[in-house]
Structures are given as structure tokens and as C-alpha cells.
Design a protein around this motif. Structure first.
Motif, PDB file in Angstrom:
ATOM      1  N   VAL A 256       0.839  -1.203   0.000  1.00 32.45           N
ATOM      2  CA  VAL A 256       0.000   0.000   0.000  1.00 32.45           C
ATOM      3  C   VAL A 256       0.876   1.256   0.000  1.00 32.45           C
ATOM      4  O   VAL A 256       0.609   2.215  -0.733  1.00 32.45           O
ATOM      5  N   ALA A 257       1.937   1.243   0.803  1.00 30.61           N
ATOM      6  CA  ALA A 257       2.838   2.398   0.841  1.00 30.61           C
ATOM      7  C   ALA A 257       3.527   2.595  -0.507  1.00 30.61           C
ATOM      8  O   ALA A 257       3.707   3.733  -0.962  1.00 30.61           O
ATOM      9  N   ALA A 258       3.897   1.504  -1.175  1.00 30.92           N
ATOM     10  CA  ALA A 258       4.524   1.604  -2.498  1.00 30.92           C
ATOM     11  C   ALA A 258       3.533   2.168  -3.519  1.00 30.92           C
ATOM     12  O   ALA A 258       3.895   3.007  -4.354  1.00 30.92           O
ATOM     13  N   LEU A 259       2.286   1.733  -3.443  1.00 35.41           N
ATOM     14  CA  LEU A 259       1.259   2.272  -4.347  1.00 35.41           C
ATOM     15  C   LEU A 259       1.008   3.753  -4.082  1.00 35.41           C
ATOM     16  O   LEU A 259       0.847   4.543  -5.018  1.00 35.41           O
ATOM     17  N   ASN A 260       0.984   4.123  -2.809  1.00 33.26           N
ATOM     18  CA  ASN A 260       0.827   5.543  -2.465  1.00 33.26           C
ATOM     19  C   ASN A 260       1.978   6.366  -3.043  1.00 33.26           C
ATOM     20  O   ASN A 260       1.762   7.451  -3.589  1.00 33.26           O
TER      21      ASN A 260
ATOM     22  N   TRP B 102       5.876  12.931   1.614  1.00 31.99           N
ATOM     23  CA  TRP B 102       5.167  12.181   2.654  1.00 31.99           C
ATOM     24  C   TRP B 102       5.153  10.692   2.319  1.00 31.99           C
ATOM     25  O   TRP B 102       5.464   9.849   3.168  1.00 31.99           O
ATOM     26  N   ALA B 103       4.786  10.354   1.080  1.00 30.88           N
ATOM     27  CA  ALA B 103       4.688   8.952   0.681  1.00 30.88           C
ATOM     28  C   ALA B 103       6.054   8.275   0.742  1.00 30.88           C
ATOM     29  O   ALA B 103       6.167   7.118   1.159  1.00 30.88           O
ATOM     30  N   ASN B 104       7.092   8.994   0.333  1.00 32.27           N
ATOM     31  CA  ASN B 104       8.443   8.426   0.365  1.00 32.27           C
ATOM     32  C   ASN B 104       8.896   8.190   1.806  1.00 32.27           C
ATOM     33  O   ASN B 104       9.489   7.156   2.119  1.00 32.27           O
ATOM     34  N   GLU B 105       8.602   9.126   2.689  1.00 35.60           N
ATOM     35  CA  GLU B 105       8.969   8.962   4.096  1.00 35.60           C
ATOM     36  C   GLU B 105       8.237   7.773   4.717  1.00 35.60           C
ATOM     37  O   GLU B 105       8.833   6.970   5.437  1.00 35.60           O
ATOM     38  N   ASN B 106       6.949   7.652   4.417  1.00 35.52           N
ATOM     39  CA  ASN B 106       6.151   6.539   4.930  1.00 35.52           C
ATOM     40  C   ASN B 106       6.701   5.211   4.408  1.00 35.52           C
ATOM     41  O   ASN B 106       6.895   4.257   5.174  1.00 35.52           O
ATOM     42  N   PHE B 107       6.964   5.133   3.115  1.00 28.80           N
ATOM     43  CA  PHE B 107       7.488   3.914   2.505  1.00 28.80           C
ATOM     44  C   PHE B 107       8.857   3.558   3.082  1.00 28.80           C
ATOM     45  O   PHE B 107       9.114   2.408   3.430  1.00 28.80           O
ATOM     46  N   THR B 108       9.723   4.548   3.212  1.00 32.03           N
ATOM     47  CA  THR B 108      11.058   4.315   3.750  1.00 32.03           C
ATOM     48  C   THR B 108      10.995   3.820   5.193  1.00 32.03           C
ATOM     49  O   THR B 108      11.715   2.888   5.578  1.00 32.03           O
ATOM     50  N   THR B 109      10.124   4.402   5.988  1.00 32.73           N
ATOM     51  CA  THR B 109       9.965   3.977   7.384  1.00 32.73           C
ATOM     52  C   THR B 109       9.515   2.522   7.460  1.00 32.73           C
ATOM     53  O   THR B 109      10.066   1.732   8.234  1.00 32.73           O
ATOM     54  N   LEU B 110       8.526   2.160   6.643  1.00 32.61           N
ATOM     55  CA  LEU B 110       8.034   0.778   6.653  1.00 32.61           C
ATOM     56  C   LEU B 110       9.096  -0.201   6.167  1.00 32.61           C
ATOM     57  O   LEU B 110       9.229  -1.299   6.714  1.00 32.61           O
TER      58      LEU B 110
END
Length: 150
Positions: free
Chosen positions: A41-45, A60-68
Motif C-alpha cells: 500500500v505504501a509503495a502504491l501511495n 510524505w509517501a516516500n517517508e512513509n514507505f522508507t519507514t516501513l
């Protein structure tokens, strides 16, 4: 490119773990699958944000994806998950403190969906038939709102 590479690496890191925090065996596999879902989901975002081209959304999406991804790749990245027996004990403690309540439905007929009930109970004595049609329900709601309750 980079998103796929990072997603693949995070998934592989999850696969290498046999136990995850309080989880082992099938529970660990279920947790890993849930993490893969969050990563997808984070990758799709991130892909959608990149397609839109909105800078703040991409950040925002990159930070979320990187954190996960970082959580998935770390040995301790399983969040604040408690073993199921501890979770049950905490729920029981809350039940003792506040009591066990079955919620009421936020609907006109004030009856909880039969599939959500803990046990089969007759509908409350408010004259609402469980087979009431949508039009009948709308008419009854209109009467209630207009103060023409019978």
C-alpha cells in the motif's frame, strides 16, 4: 526501479525471519504477510504521488514507505505488538473496570446487526420489524424528525 528494489529487499528481509518479536510459526507468517500488505500500500501511495507530481505528497509517501521498509528490514521492527495472551488479559482487565457492553447500532431502528450480536436476542420493543423496507424506514425516520411520532 528504486521502489521495486526496496520493496523486494524488505520482503526478502521479512522472509528470512523465523520469529518476529512475540510471534513464531504461523503467527509470524501472518504478521509477515500483514507487513507485506502495508508495504504494498505504501509503495502504491508513493507511485501515485510520483505520478501526480505533488512535491509534498511525494515527500510524505516516500517517508512513509522508507519507514516501513526500514522496520521490515530491522530485526526489532515489529512495532508495539503484544502476545495474544497478554492482549486477552488487558481486555479482561478493561472489562472488569468498565463492564462488558454490547454497542447499539447508530441506525433508526436501534438494533444491532444480527451478525454483530454475541447471541441471538429479540429486537428491542420499539415496534421495528427486522424486515422493514428502506422506504418504511425512511418514512419512520421522517415522522421522528418531524415530531409526528405515534
Amino acid at each position: 526501479g528504486e521502489v521495486v528494489r526496496r520493496l523486494t529487499a524488505a520482503s526478502a528481509a521479512l522472509e528470512r525471519r523465523r520469529t518476529v518479536g512475540p510471534f513464531a510459526g504461523e503467527a509470524a507468517v501472518a504478521w509477515q504477510d500483514a507487513q507485506r500488505g502495508r508495504l504494498a500500500v505504501a509503495a502504491l501511495n508513493l507511485a501515485a504521488a510520483m505520478a501526480i507530481g505533488e512535491t509534498s505528497a511525494v515527500e510524505w509517501a516516500n517517508e512513509n514507505f522508507t519507514t516501513l521498509c526500514t522496520e521490515a528490514e530491522s530485526e526489532t521492527g515489529y512495532g508495539s505488538v503484544l502476545p495474544s495472551d497478554v492482549t486477552v488479559q488487558k481486555i479482561d482487565a478493561f472489562r472488569e473496570l468498565i463492564g462488558d457492553m454490547e454497542p447499539l447500532a447508530p441506525d433508526v431502528d436501534y438494533a444491532l446487526d444480527p451478525l454483530l450480536r454475541r447471541e441471538t436476542v429479540p429486537p428491542p420493543g420499539n415496534g421495528v420489524a427486522p424486515s422493514e423496507t428502506l422506504d418504511q424506514k425512511k418514512a419512520r425516520l421522517k415522522k421522528l424528525l418531524l415530531g409526528k411520532n405515534e
